[in-house]
Design a protein around this motif. Sequence first.
Motif, PDB file in Angstrom:
ATOM      1  N   ILE A  29       0.860  -1.190   0.000  1.00 22.91           N
ATOM      2  CA  ILE A  29       0.000   0.000   0.000  1.00 22.91           C
ATOM      3  C   ILE A  29       0.894   1.237   0.000  1.00 22.91           C
ATOM      4  O   ILE A  29       1.737   1.414   0.886  1.00 22.91           O
ATOM      5  N   THR A  66      -8.267   1.353   3.166  1.00 27.78           N
ATOM      6  CA  THR A  66      -7.546   0.563   2.153  1.00 27.78           C
ATOM      7  C   THR A  66      -7.021  -0.727   2.768  1.00 27.78           C
ATOM      8  O   THR A  66      -7.155  -1.810   2.192  1.00 27.78           O
ATOM      9  N   SER A 104      -3.258   4.414  -1.538  1.00 25.33           N
ATOM     10  CA  SER A 104      -4.046   4.423  -0.302  1.00 25.33           C
ATOM     11  C   SER A 104      -5.230   5.377  -0.361  1.00 25.33           C
ATOM     12  O   SER A 104      -5.913   5.573   0.643  1.00 25.33           O
TER      13      SER A 104
END
Length: 364
Positions: A12, A47, A118
């Motif tokens: 991420i 996320t 993200s």
Amino acid sequence: MGNLNNKNFCVILAGGRGKRLWPSSRMEQPKQFVDFFGTGRTQLQSTFDRIAGILPKENIYICTYKDFKDLAHDQLPEVAEDHILLEPVNRNTAPAVAWAGVTIHRQCSEARIMVVPSDQFIVGEEAFRHNVMEGLNFVAENDIMLTMGIKPTRPEPGYGYIQIGKPTLVAGINRVQSFTEKPEREFARLFMESGEFLWNTGMFFSNAKYLRKFFHEVIKDISLRLTALFDMDDAEERMQYVNQHYPVYPNISMDKAALELSDNVYVMRGDFGWADLGTWHAIYECMQKNEEDNVVINSEVIMEGCKGNIVKLPKGHIGVINGLEGYIVAEQDDVLLICKKSDSSSLIRKYVNEVGIRYGEKYI
């Protein structure tokens, strides 16, 4: 699928400054660390939650800037310290992905890796899960770079457009023919109407071995400086090496590296709803509108004779707005922004710089 899923990893990307969402996104707390919509979870946490519903939590890595270390740890206490990779300087996303790729490869040589920003809005979690697994399975069998594309729903000039090329044996996955970053609105309309283009989501898939080869072919300087890292067993030694070499890496995005500098890149069409939450205009487009086409984000507002605005105020502040059309009204701490929505991306960057020079960095 248990054992196979243990080979699936995610990176991420959470190192951005989020200047285009100023003043709600500030240098000390950029947009990915903000509970923007009042859901109780920040963009980074949302996320992580989404990915953790698909892959093992222990296979998720976070790449962020060193100044955001405490924010990342506080918001994701379940992520191990060595799974939060702290960039010593901002060098865009390609060096971060290369570093994360080597880190994951050391852990699992058969890893299949997903890279995801993200700051994305996803609608249709089940379709998203299906596409993610399809993408990971495809790169497990093919030494290629795969990106995720979404069918455009409007002529949005703020996104990248991927032209679909030759099909593969897998339905919905094609070679990338060309890529255009942030075209003029007229071209964006042509792209959308042709049916040959997809929006670039900034999500990428690759297997760990090919990812190293990809960087060696596309950006040799990154690859050569990471080769030594692969053979270092001591974690502290690896971190010292990264701190020493990271500042000389080229400042290049993963989008540019994959979609402009590589000819071994493919695109999968995603079946879920998607928006990039990087700009006020994009957020306006993807959010629910009221009867007058206004978007009010977690704010107390009285509006009269107003149309096509997006408003975000701090908790405890009340806005009374009359006769405004097509504007951003955003307040955070000690800054209030009122700006035409249509030109916002370039204007906000300009104002962020001006405010920083005139009044000091604490306001940006």
